[in-house]
Scaffold this motif. Structure first.
Motif, PDB file in Angstrom:
ATOM      1  N   MET A  52       0.848  -1.194   0.000  1.00  0.00           N
ATOM      2  CA  MET A  52       0.000   0.000   0.000  1.00  0.00           C
ATOM      3  C   MET A  52       0.884   1.245   0.000  1.00  0.00           C
ATOM      4  N   THR A  53       0.678   2.126  -0.967  1.00  0.00           N
ATOM      5  CA  THR A  53       1.426   3.378  -1.034  1.00  0.00           C
ATOM      6  C   THR A  53       0.858   4.363  -0.034  1.00  0.00           C
ATOM      7  N   LYS A  54       1.721   4.902   0.811  1.00  0.00           N
ATOM      8  CA  LYS A  54       1.278   5.902   1.771  1.00  0.00           C
ATOM      9  C   LYS A  54       1.349   7.289   1.151  1.00  0.00           C
ATOM     10  N   TRP A  55       0.674   8.213   1.778  1.00  0.00           N
ATOM     11  CA  TRP A  55       0.550   9.550   1.190  1.00  0.00           C
ATOM     12  C   TRP A  55       1.906  10.204   0.948  1.00  0.00           C
ATOM     13  N   PHE A  56       2.882   9.936   1.806  1.00  0.00           N
ATOM     14  CA  PHE A  56       4.176  10.606   1.665  1.00  0.00           C
ATOM     15  C   PHE A  56       5.064   9.938   0.620  1.00  0.00           C
ATOM     16  N   ASP A  57       4.577   8.837   0.020  1.00  0.00           N
ATOM     17  CA  ASP A  57       5.326   8.140  -1.023  1.00  0.00           C
ATOM     18  C   ASP A  57       4.729   8.342  -2.413  1.00  0.00           C
ATOM     19  N   ASP A  58       3.716   9.189  -2.532  1.00  0.00           N
ATOM     20  CA  ASP A  58       3.013   9.266  -3.822  1.00  0.00           C
ATOM     21  C   ASP A  58       3.595  10.305  -4.775  1.00  0.00           C
ATOM     22  N   GLY A  59       4.681  10.978  -4.376  1.00  0.00           N
ATOM     23  CA  GLY A  59       5.324  11.939  -5.252  1.00  0.00           C
ATOM     24  C   GLY A  59       4.750  13.325  -5.216  1.00  0.00           C
ATOM     25  N   ALA A  60       3.653  13.530  -4.473  1.00  0.00           N
ATOM     26  CA  ALA A  60       2.984  14.821  -4.457  1.00  0.00           C
ATOM     27  C   ALA A  60       3.531  15.716  -3.354  1.00  0.00           C
ATOM     28  N   LEU A  61       3.247  17.003  -3.475  1.00  0.00           N
ATOM     29  CA  LEU A  61       3.463  17.957  -2.393  1.00  0.00           C
ATOM     30  C   LEU A  61       2.097  18.223  -1.772  1.00  0.00           C
ATOM     31  N   HIS A  62       1.912  17.802  -0.532  1.00  0.00           N
ATOM     32  CA  HIS A  62       0.620  17.879   0.134  1.00  0.00           C
ATOM     33  C   HIS A  62       0.512  19.166   0.950  1.00  0.00           C
ATOM     34  N   PHE A  63      -0.637  19.809   0.846  1.00  0.00           N
ATOM     35  CA  PHE A  63      -0.840  21.069   1.559  1.00  0.00           C
ATOM     36  C   PHE A  63      -1.669  20.838   2.816  1.00  0.00           C
ATOM     37  N   ALA A  64      -1.188  21.419   3.906  1.00  0.00           N
ATOM     38  CA  ALA A  64      -1.802  21.227   5.211  1.00  0.00           C
ATOM     39  C   ALA A  64      -1.958  22.564   5.915  1.00  0.00           C
ATOM     40  N   LEU A  65      -2.802  22.555   6.927  1.00  0.00           N
ATOM     41  CA  LEU A  65      -2.961  23.681   7.841  1.00  0.00           C
ATOM     42  C   LEU A  65      -2.829  23.164   9.266  1.00  0.00           C
ATOM     43  N   GLY A  66      -2.758  24.075  10.199  1.00  0.00           N
ATOM     44  CA  GLY A  66      -2.743  23.706  11.604  1.00  0.00           C
ATOM     45  C   GLY A  66      -3.629  24.636  12.400  1.00  0.00           C
ATOM     46  N   ILE A  67      -4.133  24.148  13.504  1.00  0.00           N
ATOM     47  CA  ILE A  67      -4.840  24.981  14.480  1.00  0.00           C
ATOM     48  C   ILE A  67      -3.976  25.019  15.724  1.00  0.00           C
ATOM     49  N   GLU A  68      -3.614  26.216  16.153  1.00  0.00           N
ATOM     50  CA  GLU A  68      -2.709  26.348  17.294  1.00  0.00           C
ATOM     51  C   GLU A  68      -3.298  25.641  18.510  1.00  0.00           C
ATOM     52  N   ASP A  69      -2.476  24.766  19.116  1.00  0.00           N
ATOM     53  CA  ASP A  69      -2.997  23.891  20.176  1.00  0.00           C
ATOM     54  C   ASP A  69      -2.046  23.813  21.373  1.00  0.00           C
ATOM     55  N   THR A  70      -1.445  24.935  21.730  1.00  0.00           N
ATOM     56  CA  THR A  70      -0.609  24.962  22.929  1.00  0.00           C
ATOM     57  C   THR A  70      -1.485  24.834  24.173  1.00  0.00           C
ATOM     58  N   PHE A  71      -1.113  23.909  25.040  1.00  0.00           N
ATOM     59  CA  PHE A  71      -1.833  23.697  26.298  1.00  0.00           C
ATOM     60  C   PHE A  71      -0.818  23.721  27.448  1.00  0.00           C
ATOM     61  N   VAL A  72      -0.905  24.736  28.292  1.00  0.00           N
ATOM     62  CA  VAL A  72      -0.152  24.764  29.549  1.00  0.00           C
ATOM     63  C   VAL A  72      -1.183  25.108  30.629  1.00  0.00           C
ATOM     64  N   PRO A  73      -1.911  24.091  31.138  1.00  0.00           N
ATOM     65  CA  PRO A  73      -3.065  24.368  31.995  1.00  0.00           C
ATOM     66  C   PRO A  73      -2.719  24.720  33.434  1.00  0.00           C
ATOM     67  N   GLN A  74      -1.476  24.507  33.852  1.00  0.00           N
ATOM     68  CA  GLN A  74      -1.106  24.788  35.238  1.00  0.00           C
ATOM     69  C   GLN A  74      -1.061  26.296  35.481  1.00  0.00           C
ATOM     70  N   GLU A  75      -1.513  26.695  36.658  1.00  0.00           N
ATOM     71  CA  GLU A  75      -1.483  28.100  37.054  1.00  0.00           C
ATOM     72  C   GLU A  75      -0.706  28.252  38.358  1.00  0.00           C
ATOM     73  N   ARG A  76      -0.192  29.447  38.587  1.00  0.00           N
ATOM     74  CA  ARG A  76       0.384  29.829  39.864  1.00  0.00           C
ATOM     75  C   ARG A  76       0.368  31.349  39.904  1.00  0.00           C
ATOM     76  N   PRO A  77       0.623  31.955  41.041  1.00  0.00           N
ATOM     77  CA  PRO A  77       0.557  33.430  41.105  1.00  0.00           C
ATOM     78  C   PRO A  77       1.394  34.084  40.015  1.00  0.00           C
ATOM     79  N   GLY A  78       0.749  34.959  39.272  1.00  0.00           N
ATOM     80  CA  GLY A  78       1.414  35.656  38.186  1.00  0.00           C
ATOM     81  C   GLY A  78       1.442  34.909  36.873  1.00  0.00           C
ATOM     82  N   GLU A  79       0.863  33.709  36.824  1.00  0.00           N
ATOM     83  CA  GLU A  79       0.867  32.919  35.600  1.00  0.00           C
ATOM     84  C   GLU A  79      -0.513  32.323  35.353  1.00  0.00           C
ATOM     85  N   ARG A  80      -1.101  32.690  34.222  1.00  0.00           N
ATOM     86  CA  ARG A  80      -2.400  32.156  33.832  1.00  0.00           C
ATOM     87  C   ARG A  80      -2.226  30.886  32.996  1.00  0.00           C
ATOM     88  N   ALA A  81      -3.263  30.067  33.019  1.00  0.00           N
ATOM     89  CA  ALA A  81      -3.267  28.905  32.127  1.00  0.00           C
ATOM     90  C   ALA A  81      -3.309  29.378  30.680  1.00  0.00           C
TER      91      ALA A  81
END
Length: 445
Positions: A1-30
């Motif tokens: 089975m040929t995988k997408w990265f072996d098909d010779g194409a240049l694939h276009f992608a996007l991302g949704i920013e997904d930084t998660f630092v949920p810990q809080e302490r005085p002076g620092e928000r999640a």
């Protein structure tokens, strides 16, 4: 089975920013970018924007701290609906499993001795539940940023500092990385695709000045440290072997990586022309990071192609530009989009094994400095996306800008250039796109 990265194409992608630092302490928000951008409530329409843009793929992260709210407890209610929608829309998700955040109950975060087993347990649970939807995983996004911010700079939990902290956190993240990838591979078998992703670091200016030469050389070498560990490249001859030994990594711990390496199918590189190249100045010392940053220089496409080539040669895998953009006006964003796509296309034609291009992010995001600020959310907006985020009384609106049109043009061009080499879209995928208006109940946000 040929995988997408072996098909010779240049694939276009996007991302949704997904930084998660949920810990809080005085002076620092999640920091939870899905919360800040209201993706938890607008996820359905956000995924429609991805399809509208013409992207084939979306780099998208699972909020570990939400789906695993207590040890051994899982809440899949929101994630189930999102994953189902990926399948309906025919968008291939490349799933980020760790984009900086650990759950609140994991005391000590990456320094917790149970961290590697816990992150692997979570990764396997995701892979098992969504094995019919997701085959592409990034076990850890930008592991060296994790190691620097949490291990050397004391900027994020667990607030370690110095070389000892860097080695401790690098080793922990690398061990969790290996266990996660091995666990996912056991679940998915040959169907699994692993897209490793790290930041492309460059150091220039007076880096060869006597007072900087040693530091610059160390930084260049350590930019590969976690990837070198997980791929089994760190042996007695590795230039960072003394640093690791001097800061607590035992021979047994290092041997474990050599005996159990994991490797990328695709090596992802994140490059931001205005931020990825740090400049050393003669007679001026900076510690690095947000607390004491070095100046940066925009080396444009030359810097981009340099880091892509370096990763392709070092790890012997096809490469993907997994994040790029400029924060600026629409015209500035379009100029970088055009220049970077043209450079990637030309480099691919010359033989660079590059398989994908990702504009990051789909819509604007909020700067990480929000964590150490008391200012309102809108004061930290970064104008980076194909859609602008606009504050309204009822919600955070997404407004399409001309960058989206230009991205769609490039994605169409790439599909047209590769259509003779690629098979027709399966009938099932075509049908799922035709039925993509199917609705689902709102999940809990």
């Amino acid at each position: 089975m040929t995988k997408w990265f072996d098909d010779g194409a240049l694939h276009f992608a996007l991302g949704i920013e997904d930084t998660f630092v949920p810990q809080e302490r005085p002076g620092e928000r999640a920091v939870d970018e899905y919360e800040l951008t209201e993706h938890y409530t607008q996820w359905r329409s956000d995924l429609e924007l991805v399809r509208e843009s013409g992207a084939e793929m979306l780099r998208w992260g699972v909020p570990w701290h939400r789906v695993n709210p207590a040890p051994g407890e899982w809440d899949w209610s929101w994630l189930d609906a999102v994953m189902a929608r990926f399948g309906e829309l025919g968008i291939r998700p490349i799933v980020d499993l760790l984009h900086y955040g650990t759950p609140l109950w994991l005391e000590g975060e990456f320094a917790n001795p149970d961290y590697p087993q816990r992150v692997a347990e979570y990764s396997v649970a995701v892979a098992e539940r969504y094995r019919d939807v997701v085959t592409d995983y990034t076990p850890v996004n930008e592991p060296m940023i994790h190691a620097l911010f949490s291990g050397e700079y004391g900027y994020w939990p667990p607030y370690r500092t110095g070389p000892g902290g860097l080695v401790e956190i690098s080793a922990a993240i690398a061990r969790g990385f290996v266990l996660s990838q091995r666990g996912i591979a056991e679940v998915l078998g040959d169907a699994a695709t692993f897209v490793h992703v790290d930041a492309g670091f460059r150091y220039t200016g007076d880096a060869e000045a006597p007072e900087h030469r040693g530091t610059a050389l160390r930084l260049r070498r350590q930019s590969y440290l976690v990837e070198d560990l997980v791929t089994g490249r760190v042996d007695d001859a590795h230039p960072l072997r003394p640093l690791l030994s001097e800061n607590g990594m035992t021979d047994a711990a290092l041997s474990w990586f050599g005996e159990a390496p994991v490797r990328p199918h695709v090596m992802g590189v994140n490059y931001y022309p205005r931020h990825s190249t740090e400049v050393f100045e003669a007679g001026v010392q900076h510690g690095g990071g947000f607390a004491d940053p070095r100046p940066t220089r925009d080396d444009g496409v030359d810097g981009l192609l340099e880091v892509l080539r370096a990763y392709a040669e070092r790890y012997g895998a096809p490469v993907m530009l997994t994040e790029t953009c400029v924060t600026g006006t629409v015209d500035e964003r379009i100029a970088w989009l055009d220049a970077s796509v043209d450079a990637v296309v030309a480099a691919k034609a010359r033989g660079l094994p590059i398989v994908g291009y990702t504009w990051w992010p789909l819509f604007d995001m909020y700067e990480w400095t929000y964590r150490h600020s008391t200012a309102a959310r809108e004061e930290h907006l970064l104008s980076m996306g194909l859609w602008d985020l606009v504050e309204t009384p009822s919600r955070l609106e997404r407004r399409r800008n001309p960058v989206a049109d230009r991205f769609a043009h490039h994605a169409r061009e790439a599909r047209g250039a590769s259509s003779e080499r690629r098979p027709q879209q399966p009938q099932q995928a075509q049908q799922s796109q035709q039925n993509s208006t199917t609705d689902h109940p709102e999940p809990r946000g």
